[in-house]
Design a protein around this motif. Structure first.
Motif, PDB file in Angstrom:
ATOM      1  N   GLY A  12      37.188  34.892  41.352  1.00  0.00           N
ATOM      2  CA  GLY A  12      35.788  35.235  41.161  1.00  0.00           C
ATOM      3  C   GLY A  12      35.597  36.574  40.468  1.00  0.00           C
ATOM      4  N   SER A  13      36.704  37.264  40.174  1.00  0.00           N
ATOM      5  CA  SER A  13      36.676  38.569  39.528  1.00  0.00           C
ATOM      6  C   SER A  13      37.422  38.469  38.199  1.00  0.00           C
ATOM      7  CB  SER A  13      37.347  39.599  40.437  1.00  0.00           C
ATOM      8  OG  SER A  13      37.352  40.854  39.832  1.00  0.00           O
ATOM      9  N   LEU A  14      36.855  39.040  37.151  1.00  0.00           N
ATOM     10  CA  LEU A  14      37.427  38.931  35.820  1.00  0.00           C
ATOM     11  C   LEU A  14      37.682  40.319  35.250  1.00  0.00           C
ATOM     12  CD1 LEU A  14      38.018  36.958  33.403  1.00  0.00           C
ATOM     13  CD2 LEU A  14      35.707  37.497  32.639  1.00  0.00           C
ATOM     14  N   GLN A  15      38.879  40.520  34.685  1.00  0.00           N
ATOM     15  CA  GLN A  15      39.208  41.767  34.009  1.00  0.00           C
ATOM     16  C   GLN A  15      39.646  41.431  32.592  1.00  0.00           C
ATOM     17  OE1 GLN A  15      42.565  44.059  35.490  1.00  0.00           O
ATOM     18  NE2 GLN A  15      41.550  45.948  34.892  1.00  0.00           N
ATOM     19  N   VAL A  16      39.095  42.140  31.624  1.00  0.00           N
ATOM     20  CA  VAL A  16      39.383  41.892  30.213  1.00  0.00           C
ATOM     21  C   VAL A  16      40.526  42.797  29.757  1.00  0.00           C
ATOM     22  CG1 VAL A  16      38.408  42.017  27.875  1.00  0.00           C
ATOM     23  CG2 VAL A  16      36.995  41.224  29.783  1.00  0.00           C
ATOM     24  N   TRP A  17      41.380  42.259  28.902  1.00  0.00           N
ATOM     25  CA  TRP A  17      42.477  43.024  28.300  1.00  0.00           C
ATOM     26  C   TRP A  17      42.277  43.059  26.796  1.00  0.00           C
ATOM     27  CZ3 TRP A  17      47.566  44.346  30.386  1.00  0.00           C
ATOM     28  CH2 TRP A  17      47.595  44.313  31.786  1.00  0.00           C
ATOM     29  N   GLU A  27      35.989  45.634  36.197  1.00  0.00           N
ATOM     30  CA  GLU A  27      36.084  44.221  36.541  1.00  0.00           C
ATOM     31  C   GLU A  27      34.679  43.667  36.658  1.00  0.00           C
ATOM     32  OE1 GLU A  27      38.371  43.230  39.959  1.00  0.00           O
ATOM     33  OE2 GLU A  27      40.199  44.076  39.145  1.00  0.00           O
ATOM     34  N   ASP A  28      34.494  42.436  36.191  1.00  0.00           N
ATOM     35  CA  ASP A  28      33.206  41.764  36.307  1.00  0.00           C
ATOM     36  C   ASP A  28      33.311  40.674  37.365  1.00  0.00           C
ATOM     37  OD1 ASP A  28      31.655  43.085  34.262  1.00  0.00           O
ATOM     38  OD2 ASP A  28      33.055  42.188  32.847  1.00  0.00           O
ATOM     39  N   GLN A  29      32.293  40.569  38.186  1.00  0.00           N
ATOM     40  CA  GLN A  29      32.251  39.560  39.240  1.00  0.00           C
ATOM     41  C   GLN A  29      31.517  38.329  38.714  1.00  0.00           C
ATOM     42  OE1 GLN A  29      33.979  40.037  42.096  1.00  0.00           O
ATOM     43  NE2 GLN A  29      34.560  41.943  41.079  1.00  0.00           N
ATOM     44  N   LEU A  30      32.226  37.195  38.679  1.00  0.00           N
ATOM     45  CA  LEU A  30      31.621  35.958  38.193  1.00  0.00           C
ATOM     46  C   LEU A  30      30.952  35.160  39.313  1.00  0.00           C
ATOM     47  CD1 LEU A  30      34.322  34.712  35.685  1.00  0.00           C
ATOM     48  CD2 LEU A  30      32.150  35.844  35.191  1.00  0.00           C
ATOM     49  N   GLY A  31      31.316  35.441  40.523  1.00  0.00           N
ATOM     50  CA  GLY A  31      30.717  34.689  41.628  1.00  0.00           C
ATOM     51  C   GLY A  31      31.782  34.207  42.583  1.00  0.00           C
ATOM     52  N   ALA A  32      31.515  33.078  43.201  1.00  0.00           N
ATOM     53  CA  ALA A  32      32.407  32.523  44.213  1.00  0.00           C
ATOM     54  C   ALA A  32      33.795  32.255  43.628  1.00  0.00           C
ATOM     55  CB  ALA A  32      31.816  31.235  44.773  1.00  0.00           C
TER      56      ALA A  32
END
Length: 74
Positions: A12-17, A27-32
């Protein structure tokens, strides 16, 4: 320029490289957790980057990106 993709985000958490700079700290939270997403990425400034690289070498802050996420229904 744009491109579409599918993504399953297990946490549910996204980190860009970045290709040349490694991970971006935010980090961006996308949800569940464990959800599937449609993703569309738009990029602007690619031609400016090519010209700047020819003239100056490596550049920063020339390209711009817009990334859109919406839930994929499975």
């Amino acid at each position: 320029m744009s491109g579409d993709a599918d993504l399953r985000c297990r946490t549910g958490s996204l980190q860009v490289w970045g290709v040349s700079c490694g991970p971006i700290m935010q980090e961006d939270q996308l949800g569940a957790p464990d959800r599937a997403w449609n993703v569309r990425v738009y990029c602007a400034g690619r031609r400016k980057v090519m010209r700047a690289i020819e003239d100056e070498g490596i550049t920063e802050g020339v390209e711009g990106y817009l990334v859109q996420f919406w839930p994929r229904h499975e």
